[in-house]
Design an enzyme around this catalytic site. Sequence first.
Site, PDB file in Angstrom:
ATOM      1  N   CYS A 131     -81.299   4.725 -35.879  1.00 13.50           N
ATOM      2  CA  CYS A 131     -82.391   3.773 -35.678  1.00 13.50           C
ATOM      3  C   CYS A 131     -83.527   4.357 -34.838  1.00 13.50           C
ATOM      4  O   CYS A 131     -84.707   4.192 -35.165  1.00 13.50           O
ATOM      5  CB  CYS A 131     -81.857   2.495 -35.035  1.00 13.50           C
ATOM      6  SG  CYS A 131     -80.768   2.767 -33.618  1.00 13.50           S
ATOM      7  N   HIS A 251     -85.967  -1.444 -30.125  1.00  6.35           N
ATOM      8  CA  HIS A 251     -85.905  -0.197 -29.361  1.00  6.35           C
ATOM      9  C   HIS A 251     -87.321   0.229 -28.990  1.00  6.35           C
ATOM     10  O   HIS A 251     -88.238   0.188 -29.818  1.00  6.35           O
ATOM     11  CB  HIS A 251     -85.268   0.921 -30.185  1.00  6.35           C
ATOM     12  CG  HIS A 251     -83.789   0.778 -30.396  1.00  6.35           C
ATOM     13  ND1 HIS A 251     -83.035  -0.205 -29.798  1.00  6.35           N
ATOM     14  CD2 HIS A 251     -82.920   1.512 -31.147  1.00  6.35           C
ATOM     15  CE1 HIS A 251     -81.770  -0.062 -30.175  1.00  6.35           C
ATOM     16  NE2 HIS A 251     -81.684   0.965 -30.989  1.00  6.35           N
TER      17      HIS A 251
END
Length: 348
Positions: A131, A251
């Site tokens: 990711c 994130h």
Amino acid sequence: MNEQKFNVAVVGATGAVGEQILGLLEKRDFPIAELKLLSSARSAGKVVKFKGHDVTVQEATPDSFAGVDIALFSAGGDVSKELAPHAVRHGAVCIDNTNAFRMDPDKVLVVPEVNAEKIDEHNGIIANPNCSTIQMVAALKPLHDAFGISRIIVSTYQAVSGAGNQAIQEMLRQSKEVLAGNDVQPDILPVGSLPVKHQIAFNAIPQIDKFADNGYTLEEMKMVRETKKIMGDESIEVTATCVRIPVVHGHSESVYVEFKNDYELEDVKTLLEAAPGVTLVDDPASQAYPLATDAAGKPDVFVGRLRRDLGHNRGLNMWIVSDNLLKGAAWNAVQIAEIIVSKRNGQA
């Protein structure tokens, strides 16, 4: 011409990423003839709603993939290593969200905005990158093409959802305990299989995954190796520090890049504004910059805080944010599946 429909299997359908994949398949009206939801024996028998219909989750076995055209895996690396070859044997194209095949030289590692052409080279399995890597390379690709990147130093601030639904619940539970003045008992983070656990509520844990012999974590080494493979450039020097913070979704990354050639900041902004899947949010005067809370639930990669480095004239500092379960996993996988579908339907 009628659009061809496909038999689709989602492995790990009840997990955090699996749920996002199902939501995207429904929202985007993916051309599904038959949908199979597969999981471990523990989750088999659960009923999931898809387009208003009840779909019962089945236990994933080597024979679950008979007749399946596209299989999306997000149930952990061991499951992918065991079952993806069986899915390929049955004729399915596997899009795998785990670390099982990413660095296999015979498997392609794809971020559609960066190297979609690699999809045509697959041998039955297409790996979805980590990711944190996905959002970084999506933002850096147009800059690498324009100026050439020689070095990347990245520090990540990663949401707990990256460690699964249980980690989310642990963070929420710990937060309540701290606010109530109670002792906190960590059970999962940083790594469930390791003996030492740390509090995540109101804390930052500089460990994601296990440590390698070189002192870096496996998460950090994923970013190093995957970036080189996706960019198709082994000469890029990459250093990563990955940190878990008490955020549910999204994130964030502080990224420093050194270019091989001179650049103008306005040219960087123009390239990012035109880059597919990238949204530029960069206006310090109005305190506009990417935030995890704004990125959550959105498929784009958000970039801001662009500034020339004070110590290196070809250095650039930037801030990159994206929803780790969407672009960082589910959306990247569904994008790949949509490209496969469009090619088979003669639309690409």
